[in-house]
Design an enzyme around this catalytic site. Structure first.
Site, mmCIF file in Angstrom:
data_model
loop_
_atom_site.group_PDB
_atom_site.id
_atom_site.type_symbol
_atom_site.label_atom_id
_atom_site.label_comp_id
_atom_site.label_asym_id
_atom_site.label_seq_id
_atom_site.Cartn_x
_atom_site.Cartn_y
_atom_site.Cartn_z
ATOM 1 N N ASN A 7 0.862 -1.191 0.000
ATOM 2 C CA ASN A 7 0.000 0.000 0.000
ATOM 3 C C ASN A 7 0.895 1.236 0.000
ATOM 4 O OD1 ASN A 7 -1.350 2.286 1.128
ATOM 5 N ND2 ASN A 7 -3.050 0.971 1.717
ATOM 6 N N HIS A 10 1.039 6.333 1.623
ATOM 7 C CA HIS A 10 1.805 7.333 2.375
ATOM 8 C C HIS A 10 2.968 7.934 1.593
ATOM 9 C CE1 HIS A 10 -0.967 7.018 5.474
ATOM 10 N NE2 HIS A 10 -0.655 5.782 5.813
ATOM 11 N N HIS A 43 -5.624 3.550 -1.553
ATOM 12 C CA HIS A 43 -6.932 3.925 -1.017
ATOM 13 C C HIS A 43 -7.273 5.308 -1.569
ATOM 14 C CE1 HIS A 43 -9.651 4.327 2.809
ATOM 15 N NE2 HIS A 43 -10.289 4.633 1.701
ATOM 16 N N ARG A 45 -9.405 8.082 -1.189
ATOM 17 C CA ARG A 45 -10.378 8.544 -0.188
ATOM 18 C C ARG A 45 -11.228 9.657 -0.764
ATOM 19 N NH1 ARG A 45 -8.724 6.717 5.250
ATOM 20 N NH2 ARG A 45 -10.492 7.916 5.964
ATOM 21 N N ARG A 49 -7.045 12.946 0.447
ATOM 22 C CA ARG A 49 -5.965 13.460 1.296
ATOM 23 C C ARG A 49 -4.583 12.939 0.869
ATOM 24 N NH1 ARG A 49 -7.206 10.398 6.935
ATOM 25 N NH2 ARG A 49 -9.237 11.349 6.567
ATOM 26 N N GLU A 70 -8.650 0.297 -2.704
ATOM 27 C CA GLU A 70 -9.497 0.381 -1.501
ATOM 28 C C GLU A 70 -10.384 1.609 -1.657
ATOM 29 O OE1 GLU A 70 -6.890 0.884 1.775
ATOM 30 O OE2 GLU A 70 -6.025 -1.098 1.594
ATOM 31 N N THR A 101 -8.295 3.996 8.356
ATOM 32 C CA THR A 101 -9.518 3.200 8.479
ATOM 33 C C THR A 101 -9.577 2.606 9.888
ATOM 34 O OG1 THR A 101 -9.036 2.611 6.193
ATOM 35 C CG2 THR A 101 -10.873 1.479 7.234
ATOM 36 N N HIS A 191 -3.815 -4.191 7.940
ATOM 37 C CA HIS A 191 -3.925 -3.037 8.831
ATOM 38 C C HIS A 191 -3.021 -3.184 10.045
ATOM 39 C CE1 HIS A 191 -5.382 0.704 10.310
ATOM 40 N NE2 HIS A 191 -6.000 0.852 9.163
HETATM 41 N N1 PXP Z 1 -6.010 -2.810 4.344
HETATM 42 C C1 PXP Z 1 -6.960 -1.841 4.408
HETATM 43 C C2 PXP Z 1 -8.348 -2.218 4.049
HETATM 44 C C3 PXP Z 1 -6.631 -0.515 4.765
HETATM 45 O O1 PXP Z 1 -7.601 0.412 4.828
HETATM 46 C C4 PXP Z 1 -5.288 -0.199 5.024
HETATM 47 C C5 PXP Z 1 -4.913 1.219 5.337
HETATM 48 O O2 PXP Z 1 -5.120 1.997 4.197
HETATM 49 C C6 PXP Z 1 -4.333 -1.225 4.947
HETATM 50 C C7 PXP Z 1 -4.720 -2.530 4.618
HETATM 51 C C8 PXP Z 1 -2.882 -0.977 5.209
HETATM 52 O O3 PXP Z 1 -2.724 -0.650 6.557
HETATM 53 P P1 PXP Z 1 -1.307 -0.177 7.098
HETATM 54 O O4 PXP Z 1 -0.992 1.113 6.388
HETATM 55 O O5 PXP Z 1 -1.519 -0.003 8.567
HETATM 56 O O6 PXP Z 1 -0.318 -1.249 6.758
#
Ligand code: PXP
Length: 244
Positions: A7, A10, A43, A45, A49, A70, A101, A191
């Protein structure tokens, strides 16, 4: 072996802090893929952001692996997904004020309103997963409304401070995985996963995919900082010599 979805939200968070063009998540997606990522997760959003619409379009075009988008199950996001055709969509709950989330989608109560969107996405060949808490009722409800997979929310496990809480959360995840397996749903997890806490989950063989962001991007900042400083220091040193 389970797939790793990286992901890169960031990377976009750093770019948006200055509303500039770097670092570009498109470049990050390609680097992640070259390093072995099995897929890229973004994601988009509602408040934009971090990830922007152009990131989704460009990354969909340039990556060779799978794009997992996402998103909230809103009409706007369903329209974007049908246009961009990511390989997969993960439906998540979304609140404007949250930092990230905060929990799984309540499929038990909102299931019927999700059905139509899921049907449209699947008709376009997009795999649909739903981000749910490790709760058997949520897993079963996801199956009933036609999802291909569940992504089990590992946040409570990841944030547990006491060993007893961590053990309880792991047991909840394990039970949710068993139920999803019994009813034939695909099983993803994500997550709050880190280099320290992922081990017991990797040992759950039925988990097919991990989606991990914050910890990987945090590590990238630290392991990349030494080289970045050295490169700038070299420029400063060179230019200083050229002054004479
Ligand atoms: N899975 C989902 C559904 C999420 O919303 C997120 C955060 O965007 C992640 C995985 C990744 O989480 P993390 O950034 O804490 O690894």
């Amino acid at each position: 072996m389970a797939r790793l979805g990286v992901n890169i939200d960031h990377v976009a968070t750093i770019r948006q802090a200055r509303r500039t063009t770097e670092p570009d998540p498109v470049a990050a997606a390609v680097i992640a893929e070259l390093a072995g990522a099995d897929g890229i997760t973004l994601h988009l959003r509602e408040d934009r952001r971090h990830i922007q619409d152009r990131d989704v379009s460009l990354i969909r075009k340039v990556i060779q692996s799978r794009l997992n988008l996402e998103m909230a199950a809103t009409a706007e996001m369903i329209r974007i997904a049908l246009k961009e055709k990511p390989h997969a969509v993960c439906l998540v709950p979304e609140k404007r004020a949250e930092l990230t989330t905060e929990g799984g989608l309540d499929v038990v109560s909102s299931g019927p309103s999700l059905k139509d969107g899921i049907r449209k996405l699947r008709r376009k060949g997009i795999d649909v997963s739903i981000f749910v808490d490790p709760d058997p009722r949520q897993v079963i409800a996801s199956h009933e409304i036609g999802a291909d997979a569940v992504e089990i929310h590992t946040g409570l496990y990841a944030n547990a401070l006491k060993k007893a809480d961590e053990t309880r959360e792991l047991e909840r995840i394990h039970r949710a995985v068993e139920i999803a397996q019994e009813i034939g749903l695909g099983i993803h997890a994500g997550h709050g996963l880190t280099y320290q806490n992922i081990h017991p989950l990797v040992r759950m063989e039925a988990i097919e995919e991990f989606n991990i962001g914050h910890s990987i991007i945090s590590r990238a900042v630290l392991v990349g900082l030494d080289r970045a400083v050295r490169e700038m220091k070299d420029l400063v040193r060179c230019e200083f010599r050229n002054r004479d």
